[in-house]
Design an enzyme around this catalytic site. Sequence first.
Site, mmCIF file in Angstrom:
data_model
loop_
_atom_site.group_PDB
_atom_site.id
_atom_site.type_symbol
_atom_site.label_atom_id
_atom_site.label_comp_id
_atom_site.label_asym_id
_atom_site.label_seq_id
_atom_site.Cartn_x
_atom_site.Cartn_y
_atom_site.Cartn_z
ATOM 1 N N SER A 87 -46.501 -34.481 26.305
ATOM 2 C CA SER A 87 -47.545 -33.489 26.576
ATOM 3 C C SER A 87 -48.233 -33.753 27.908
ATOM 4 O O SER A 87 -48.444 -32.829 28.691
ATOM 5 C CB SER A 87 -48.601 -33.490 25.463
ATOM 6 O OG SER A 87 -48.068 -32.932 24.303
ATOM 7 N N TYR A 91 -42.965 -27.025 16.559
ATOM 8 C CA TYR A 91 -41.907 -26.698 17.518
ATOM 9 C C TYR A 91 -41.213 -25.398 17.150
ATOM 10 O O TYR A 91 -41.204 -24.997 15.988
ATOM 11 C CB TYR A 91 -40.840 -27.805 17.521
ATOM 12 C CG TYR A 91 -41.261 -29.037 18.247
ATOM 13 C CD1 TYR A 91 -41.379 -29.044 19.630
ATOM 14 C CD2 TYR A 91 -41.526 -30.201 17.562
ATOM 15 C CE1 TYR A 91 -41.754 -30.187 20.301
ATOM 16 C CE2 TYR A 91 -41.905 -31.355 18.221
ATOM 17 C CZ TYR A 91 -42.011 -31.336 19.598
ATOM 18 O OH TYR A 91 -42.387 -32.461 20.253
#
Length: 380
Positions: free
Chosen positions: A133, A227
Site C-alpha cells: 500500500s 481484492y
Amino acid sequence: MRVAVPSETVDGERRVAVSPDSIPRLKSLGAEVCVQAGAGVEASFPDTSLKDAGAQITPDLASCLTGADLICKVQPPSLAEAKALPQGSALISFLPTSTPVALLNILVKRRITAFSFELVPRISRAQAMDALSSQASIGGYKAVLMGADRLGKIMPLQMTAAGTIPPARVLVLGAGVAGLQAIATARRLGAVVEAYDVRTAVREEVRSLGATFVELELQAQEGEGGYAREQSEEFLAKQRELIGQRVQQSDLVVTTAAIPGRRSPLLVTKEMVEGMREGSVLVDLAAEGGGNCELTVAGEEVVVHGVRIVGLRNLPAMVASTSSSMFARNVAAVCAHLIKAGELVLDLEDEITKASCAIHNGEIRNERMREAAMEDAGGS
Ligand code: NAD
C-alpha cells in the site's frame, strides 16, 4: 541482534530499506544497525545522516552482512546476494509468489527465514507493515505527475483575458490504493476526474475525492479480502465496450487494475487508443503485470497514433526519498512485530507471522510460492 541493510542493486532501484527516522526505532528493539556505505544516497539519505541516527556504516556488502541476523532489503536478493546471506539468517523484503525457483532454492539451502511484503495480510493490525500500500500510493501519485508532465495541456480550468481553457479530463481505471491516490492527485491539479473499478464498494471513496464513479451496467464477480476477483473474458469484453468512449474522451488515462497473482486484465485495446485524441497520454501502472493496455511496452514509453503510452516500471523508486521513508517504516513495524528483547521470535501461530513467513527451516511455507516454483522448475 544485528540488522543489516545492503545497497539495492536492481537497475533503476533508488530506494533503501532504512531511513534516519527508522534507525532509532530499530535500535530501541535491541538491534544494532549496519548499513552498506552509499546505500541511502539515491534516497537522499547520505551515510552521515544514517550514522548520526545511530547506524554503523560498513564499506561493502561482505562487511555489511558479516554476523547479520536479519537482512532488510527492498528488492529480493540477486542470486549472488542470496549466496552471500549468512546461513540461517532472516530476510525481510519484497519477495513475490512468482520468485524464480533458482533464488528460492538458494534461500532454502541456506536455511534463510524469508518474510515477504507481498504476503503480509491486509488486516488492520498489519497496516503499518503494508509496503504494497505505501508504495502503490506513491506510484499512483507519480503516475499522474508523469502524465501531467507529458500532456501538452494544463490540468486546471483557466479563465484568462486570452479566453477560457477547459480543465483536462482524467480517467482512472482501477480505484485501489494506487488509483485512489491518482484520483486525489489529479483532482489537486484541477482536472475533472472519472474512475471505474469492478469493486463497487469503492464508489463512495471515489466520490469523496471529488471524482465521478463511472457506473457500468455490469455485474462483477466478488473477490475476497478486499481484492477483486479475476473476471470472465465475456465480462472484460463488455467492460471494454462500455468504457471505450470514456477512454477516448480523456486527455489522461491512468490504469492501475490488478488481480493478485494473475495477469493484469486487458482494459484498453489498440482500437480504443486509435480513437484517442492526438497528444493524449496513458500511464499504465499495471505494465509489470502484463499491462492494462494492449499497446503498453513494459519499461518503455511508446507513441502510437499520437498517443503516448507510458509503461515505465517501478514508479515509487522515482520518488525515492518519500518511498524509502515509508518503506523503512514498514520494515521497522515488521521488526517490532518479530523482535522481542533483542531476539528474533518466530511465533508461527500468529496470523501476521504465519502468513508473511514464506520460507523457514529449509522449507517453502507459502503454497502459491511452492506451486509457482514447481511450475518454474518444470518449465526450465
Ligand atoms: P490491486 O493492486 O490488486 O488492484 C488495483 C485495483 O484494480 C483494485 O481496486 C481492483 O478492484 C481493480 N480491478 C481489478 N480488475 C479490474 C477491472 N477489470 N476493471 C477495473 N478495476 C479492476 O489492489 P490494491 O490497491 O493493492 O488493494 C485493493 C483493496 O484491498 C483496497 O482498495 C482495499 O479495499 C484493500 N486493502 C485493505 C487493506 C487493509 O485492510 N489493511 C490494505 C490495503 C488494501
